[in-house]
Design a protein around this motif. Structure first.
Motif, PDB file in Angstrom:
ATOM      1  N   CYS A 124    -112.200  39.178 -18.597  1.00 45.49           N
ATOM      2  CA  CYS A 124    -112.122  39.963 -17.359  1.00 45.49           C
ATOM      3  C   CYS A 124    -112.466  41.418 -17.647  1.00 45.49           C
ATOM      4  CB  CYS A 124    -110.716  39.903 -16.768  1.00 45.49           C
ATOM      5  SG  CYS A 124    -110.141  38.245 -16.370  1.00 45.49           S
ATOM      6  N   LEU A 125    -112.973  42.093 -16.631  1.00 47.08           N
ATOM      7  CA  LEU A 125    -113.261  43.511 -16.781  1.00 47.08           C
ATOM      8  C   LEU A 125    -113.280  44.205 -15.424  1.00 47.08           C
ATOM      9  CD1 LEU A 125    -117.071  44.047 -17.588  1.00 47.08           C
ATOM     10  CD2 LEU A 125    -116.136  41.986 -16.577  1.00 47.08           C
ATOM     11  N   ASP A 126    -113.232  45.536 -15.494  1.00 49.62           N
ATOM     12  CA  ASP A 126    -113.453  46.409 -14.339  1.00 49.62           C
ATOM     13  C   ASP A 126    -112.418  46.224 -13.233  1.00 49.62           C
ATOM     14  OD1 ASP A 126    -115.612  47.244 -15.762  1.00 49.62           O
ATOM     15  OD2 ASP A 126    -117.108  46.195 -14.558  1.00 49.62           O
ATOM     16  N   GLY A 127    -111.160  46.159 -13.598  1.00 51.68           N
ATOM     17  CA  GLY A 127    -110.113  46.080 -12.589  1.00 51.68           C
ATOM     18  C   GLY A 127    -109.996  47.376 -11.792  1.00 51.68           C
ATOM     19  N   THR A 128    -109.792  47.233 -10.469  1.00 49.01           N
ATOM     20  CA  THR A 128    -109.571  48.378  -9.602  1.00 49.01           C
ATOM     21  C   THR A 128    -108.314  48.149  -8.788  1.00 49.01           C
ATOM     22  OG1 THR A 128    -110.608  49.868  -7.981  1.00 49.01           O
ATOM     23  CG2 THR A 128    -110.950  47.510  -7.658  1.00 49.01           C
ATOM     24  N   LEU A 129    -107.656  49.227  -8.381  1.00 47.34           N
ATOM     25  CA  LEU A 129    -106.414  49.122  -7.621  1.00 47.34           C
ATOM     26  C   LEU A 129    -106.715  49.171  -6.125  1.00 47.34           C
ATOM     27  CD1 LEU A 129    -103.268  49.077  -7.657  1.00 47.34           C
ATOM     28  CD2 LEU A 129    -103.363  51.584  -7.597  1.00 47.34           C
ATOM     29  N   HIS A 130    -106.084  48.259  -5.376  1.00 41.68           N
ATOM     30  CA  HIS A 130    -106.165  48.265  -3.915  1.00 41.68           C
ATOM     31  C   HIS A 130    -104.756  48.102  -3.362  1.00 41.68           C
ATOM     32  CE1 HIS A 130    -107.293  47.456   0.194  1.00 41.68           C
ATOM     33  NE2 HIS A 130    -106.687  46.294   0.158  1.00 41.68           N
ATOM     34  N   VAL A 131    -104.368  49.009  -2.467  1.00 41.11           N
ATOM     35  CA  VAL A 131    -103.079  48.895  -1.780  1.00 41.11           C
ATOM     36  C   VAL A 131    -103.380  48.438  -0.355  1.00 41.11           C
ATOM     37  CG1 VAL A 131    -100.996  50.077  -1.055  1.00 41.11           C
ATOM     38  CG2 VAL A 131    -102.077  50.682  -3.230  1.00 41.11           C
ATOM     39  N   ASP A 132    -102.825  47.291   0.042  1.00 43.86           N
ATOM     40  CA  ASP A 132    -103.181  46.697   1.331  1.00 43.86           C
ATOM     41  C   ASP A 132    -102.455  47.397   2.489  1.00 43.86           C
ATOM     42  OD1 ASP A 132    -100.600  45.613   1.445  1.00 43.86           O
ATOM     43  OD2 ASP A 132    -101.236  43.596   0.854  1.00 43.86           O
ATOM     44  N   ALA A 133    -102.653  46.875   3.691  1.00 47.87           N
ATOM     45  CA  ALA A 133    -102.152  47.522   4.904  1.00 47.87           C
ATOM     46  C   ALA A 133    -100.634  47.581   4.971  1.00 47.87           C
ATOM     47  CB  ALA A 133    -102.699  46.813   6.139  1.00 47.87           C
ATOM     48  N   VAL A 134     -99.952  46.710   4.238  1.00 50.77           N
ATOM     49  CA  VAL A 134     -98.486  46.718   4.244  1.00 50.77           C
ATOM     50  C   VAL A 134     -97.916  47.360   2.979  1.00 50.77           C
ATOM     51  CG1 VAL A 134     -98.337  44.736   5.776  1.00 50.77           C
ATOM     52  CG2 VAL A 134     -98.358  44.367   3.300  1.00 50.77           C
ATOM     53  N   GLY A 135     -98.788  48.002   2.183  1.00 51.37           N
ATOM     54  CA  GLY A 135     -98.331  48.750   1.024  1.00 51.37           C
ATOM     55  C   GLY A 135     -98.201  47.961  -0.258  1.00 51.37           C
ATOM     56  N   GLU A 136     -98.692  46.718  -0.288  1.00 49.89           N
ATOM     57  CA  GLU A 136     -98.585  45.913  -1.510  1.00 49.89           C
ATOM     58  C   GLU A 136     -99.809  46.137  -2.404  1.00 49.89           C
ATOM     59  OE1 GLU A 136     -97.921  41.864  -0.390  1.00 49.89           O
ATOM     60  OE2 GLU A 136     -95.780  42.213  -0.032  1.00 49.89           O
ATOM     61  N   ILE A 153    -115.814  37.804  -8.466  1.00 52.09           N
ATOM     62  CA  ILE A 153    -114.897  38.880  -8.096  1.00 52.09           C
ATOM     63  C   ILE A 153    -113.605  38.226  -7.643  1.00 52.09           C
ATOM     64  CG2 ILE A 153    -114.437  40.816  -6.571  1.00 52.09           C
ATOM     65  CD1 ILE A 153    -116.681  41.489  -8.404  1.00 52.09           C
ATOM     66  N   CYS A 154    -112.495  38.614  -8.264  1.00 48.65           N
ATOM     67  CA  CYS A 154    -111.190  38.007  -7.992  1.00 48.65           C
ATOM     68  C   CYS A 154    -110.189  39.075  -7.571  1.00 48.65           C
ATOM     69  CB  CYS A 154    -110.662  37.280  -9.232  1.00 48.65           C
ATOM     70  SG  CYS A 154    -111.722  35.944  -9.824  1.00 48.65           S
ATOM     71  N   ALA A 155    -109.157  38.643  -6.875  1.00 51.48           N
ATOM     72  CA  ALA A 155    -108.057  39.524  -6.478  1.00 51.48           C
ATOM     73  C   ALA A 155    -106.746  38.919  -6.949  1.00 51.48           C
ATOM     74  CB  ALA A 155    -108.038  39.731  -4.968  1.00 51.48           C
ATOM     75  N   MET A 156    -105.829  39.773  -7.364  1.00 53.47           N
ATOM     76  CA  MET A 156    -104.537  39.319  -7.863  1.00 53.47           C
ATOM     77  C   MET A 156    -103.466  40.316  -7.440  1.00 53.47           C
ATOM     78  SD  MET A 156    -103.626  38.400 -11.825  1.00 53.47           S
ATOM     79  CE  MET A 156    -103.943  40.090 -12.363  1.00 53.47           C
ATOM     80  N   ARG A 157    -102.411  39.810  -6.810  1.00 55.18           N
ATOM     81  CA  ARG A 157    -101.311  40.675  -6.401  1.00 55.18           C
ATOM     82  C   ARG A 157    -100.573  41.200  -7.639  1.00 55.18           C
ATOM     83  NH1 ARG A 157     -99.115  40.517  -1.334  1.00 55.18           N
ATOM     84  NH2 ARG A 157     -99.896  38.396  -1.037  1.00 55.18           N
ATOM     85  N   LEU A 158    -100.181  42.484  -7.617  1.00 54.03           N
ATOM     86  CA  LEU A 158     -99.442  43.102  -8.708  1.00 54.03           C
ATOM     87  C   LEU A 158     -97.990  43.310  -8.324  1.00 54.03           C
ATOM     88  CD1 LEU A 158    -101.945  45.912  -9.820  1.00 54.03           C
ATOM     89  CD2 LEU A 158    -101.657  43.625 -10.832  1.00 54.03           C
ATOM     90  N   ASN A 159     -97.136  43.412  -9.334  1.00 51.32           N
ATOM     91  CA  ASN A 159     -95.760  43.811  -9.093  1.00 51.32           C
ATOM     92  C   ASN A 159     -95.733  45.255  -8.562  1.00 51.32           C
ATOM     93  OD1 ASN A 159     -94.569  41.417 -10.029  1.00 51.32           O
ATOM     94  ND2 ASN A 159     -94.720  42.104 -12.157  1.00 51.32           N
ATOM     95  N   PRO A 160     -94.706  45.619  -7.800  1.00 55.17           N
ATOM     96  CA  PRO A 160     -94.646  46.980  -7.247  1.00 55.17           C
ATOM     97  C   PRO A 160     -94.676  48.081  -8.296  1.00 55.17           C
ATOM     98  CG  PRO A 160     -93.098  45.552  -6.108  1.00 55.17           C
ATOM     99  CD  PRO A 160     -93.623  44.764  -7.268  1.00 55.17           C
TER     100      PRO A 160
END
Length: 299
Positions: A124-136, A153-160
């Motif tokens: 894996c490479l080039d991870g970017t941070l995205h905060v969604d509409a509800v703040g997750e 291109i994949c998406a993965m939820r992160l811990n807070p």
């Protein structure tokens, strides 16, 4: 130094309004394909004249990687600054994106996650941070063509706290689904051609749509593309622009606003070491459906 003097790949600009300074991060090792020494940053007031380099991250002797330090991005989240960057692990020689943290935008950045946050068995490479509409928080990243053949291109939820994954990765799309991408002959696997995914970056436009910048190859040249999630959700569905946003052997782009409010695209070009330089281009958001980002001029 001027832009023509800066050898940098994967440029990422973090504007600091109160200082009227642009902080430029990126892959700064002279030989990015070899030993990793860390990441430097540069500062500017006009995106033309730069001061630096200043050290932003230096690994200690216990760091989990020794080479291929790539694509640092810096994001402000809950009062701190987080650097998402790619490293080649020493335990299994796979690339992965880890998260570093600092109290100030300029660092110094220290390890925050316990090694890569991306799946240990994936390249894996080039991870970017995205905060969604509800703040997750989410990490959007590339599952590399070296394993998949058709880069994903994949998406993965992160811990807070951004220290680890809170869910399993989900594939958003593969490189071949975009109409502008073409197969690239790989030096390491000459028996097969592959589709490449690089450098996702997310931006919400004024109409609430979610735009994703990402790079691949078109006409055997590195190119910058754009996909759109019309409903604004990270899961899409993602609609690809029919043509690259930039096709002149440059890419791994991101968007930022100048202190005057102008939307700018930052990328590196050409895609050749040691010739790569930062390039800053004004862009405009589209209206209605269809194309959502329009290049205004090149240079």
């Amino acid at each position: 130094m001027k832009n023509k003097d800066l050898q940098i790949r994967d440029p990422f600009v973090f504007p600091v309004q109160e200082k009227q300074l642009y902080y430029l991060f990126g892959s700064t090792d002279k030989n990015i394909w070899g030993e990793g020494t860390g990441f430097d940053l540069y500062t500017s007031r006009d995106l033309e004249e730069w001061e630096g380099p200043f050290p932003a991250f230096r690994p200690d002797e216990n760091f989990f990687a020794k080479r291929n330090f790539w694509a640092p991005e810096v994001h402000s989240y809950k009062g701190s600054f987080y650097m998402l960057a790619t490293f080649r692990r020493t335990d299994n020689e796979l690339l992965g994106t880890a998260i570093l943290a600092a109290d100030r935008v300029e660092g110094p950045y220290l390890p925050h996650s316990s090694g890569p946050v991306t799946p240990a068995e994936w390249a894996c490479l080039d991870g970017t941070l995205h905060v969604d509409a509800v703040g997750e928080p989410w990490m959007v990243f590339c599952h590399e063509w070296t394993q998949t053949g058709d880069g994903e291109i994949c998406a993965m939820r992160l811990n807070p706290d951004l220290r680890g994954a809170a869910g399993e990765p989900v594939r958003l799309f593969s490189a071949s689904q975009a109409p502008w991408t073409e197969r690239l002959a790989s030096k390491s696997t000459p028996e097969r051609a592959v589709y490449v995914t690089d450098g996702p970056f997310l931006h919400r436009d004024e109409e609430g749509r979610l735009l994703m910048l990402w790079a691949s190859f078109s006409g055997n040249r590195y190119a910058q593309g754009v996909a759109v999630s019309p409903g604004g959700g990270i899961m899409g569905p993602w609609v690809h622009q029919p043509e690259p946003l930039y096709r002149e052997n440059g890419g791994h782009g991101m968007l930022f606003r100048t202190f005057g409010g102008e939307l700018m695209l930052a990328l590196h070009a050409p895609n050749r070491t040691p010739e790569e330089r930062p390039l800053f281009l004004p862009v405009a958001e589209g209206s209605g459906g269809g194309l959502s980002v329009r290049l205004l001029r090149e240079g």
